[in-house]
Design a protein around this motif. Structure first.
Motif, PDB file in Angstrom:
ATOM      1  N   ARG A   1       9.715   9.166  -3.159  1.00 36.06           N
ATOM      2  CA  ARG A   1       9.064   8.941  -3.144  1.00 36.06           C
ATOM      3  C   ARG A   1       9.236   7.382  -2.586  1.00 36.06           C
ATOM      4  O   ARG A   1      10.500   7.310  -3.523  1.00 36.06           O
ATOM      5  N   PHE A   2       8.353   6.398  -1.535  1.00 33.64           N
ATOM      6  CA  PHE A   2       9.284   5.510  -2.606  1.00 33.64           C
ATOM      7  C   PHE A   2       9.152   4.314  -3.653  1.00 33.64           C
ATOM      8  O   PHE A   2       8.335   5.263  -4.375  1.00 33.64           O
ATOM      9  N   ARG A   3       9.228   3.952  -3.859  1.00 33.36           N
ATOM     10  CA  ARG A   3       9.412   2.676  -5.168  1.00 33.36           C
ATOM     11  C   ARG A   3       9.372   1.400  -5.131  1.00 33.36           C
ATOM     12  O   ARG A   3       9.655   0.851  -4.254  1.00 33.36           O
TER      13      ARG A   3
ATOM     14  N   GLY B   1       6.733 -10.102  -4.955  1.00 31.83           N
ATOM     15  CA  GLY B   1       7.676 -10.238  -6.346  1.00 31.83           C
ATOM     16  C   GLY B   1       8.845  -8.996  -6.137  1.00 31.83           C
ATOM     17  O   GLY B   1       8.685  -8.421  -7.202  1.00 31.83           O
ATOM     18  N   GLN B   2       8.078  -8.321  -4.832  1.00 30.85           N
ATOM     19  CA  GLN B   2       8.514  -6.952  -4.768  1.00 30.85           C
ATOM     20  C   GLN B   2       9.353  -6.545  -3.662  1.00 30.85           C
ATOM     21  O   GLN B   2       8.992  -6.417  -3.161  1.00 30.85           O
ATOM     22  N   LEU B   3      10.547  -5.184  -3.826  1.00 30.08           N
ATOM     23  CA  LEU B   3      10.826  -5.206  -2.210  1.00 30.08           C
ATOM     24  C   LEU B   3      10.734  -3.486  -2.561  1.00 30.08           C
ATOM     25  O   LEU B   3      10.227  -2.764  -3.663  1.00 30.08           O
ATOM     26  N   LEU B   4      10.119  -2.882  -1.538  1.00 31.68           N
ATOM     27  CA  LEU B   4      10.214  -1.522  -0.755  1.00 31.68           C
ATOM     28  C   LEU B   4      11.497  -1.149  -0.770  1.00 31.68           C
ATOM     29  O   LEU B   4      12.352  -1.191  -0.620  1.00 31.68           O
TER      30      LEU B   4
ATOM     31  N   ASP C   1       0.599  -1.121  -0.002  1.00 32.08           N
ATOM     32  CA  ASP C   1       0.312   0.508   0.253  1.00 32.08           C
ATOM     33  C   ASP C   1       1.010   1.537  -0.111  1.00 32.08           C
ATOM     34  O   ASP C   1       1.566   0.623   0.412  1.00 32.08           O
ATOM     35  N   GLU C   2       0.407   2.386  -0.602  1.00 31.65           N
ATOM     36  CA  GLU C   2       1.211   3.397  -0.726  1.00 31.65           C
ATOM     37  C   GLU C   2       0.495   4.537  -0.667  1.00 31.65           C
ATOM     38  O   GLU C   2      -1.047   4.788  -1.571  1.00 31.65           O
TER      39      GLU C   2
END
Length: 66
Positions: free
Chosen positions: A59-61, A48-51, A23-24
């Motif tokens: 921003r975060f990606r 399958g993703q990292l923050l 969530d973002e």
């Protein structure tokens, strides 16, 4: 609610990892005087993703797991 409290306290970025939902959102706090960004890590093994956040990022990606 906790992310808004952290932004109101002066944090620009807030990341949580307890909930497994990625969530973002942009957070407005302190009556609109402060703005920051919240992200939840999610569940990297499933998603399958990292923050990711690096100094200077606005921003975060999310990036794919290696």
């Amino acid at each position: 609610a906790e992310a808004a409290r952290r932004v109101a306290a002066g944090f620009d970025f807030v990341a949580f990892g307890h909930c497994h939902d990625p969530d973002e959102e942009e957070i407005s706090a302190d009556g609109g005087k402060r703005r920051g960004f919240y992200a939840n890590v999610g569940y990297p093994r499933q998603d399958g993703q990292l923050l990711v956040w690096r100094t200077g990022d606005a921003r975060f990606r999310r990036e794919k797991l290696p």
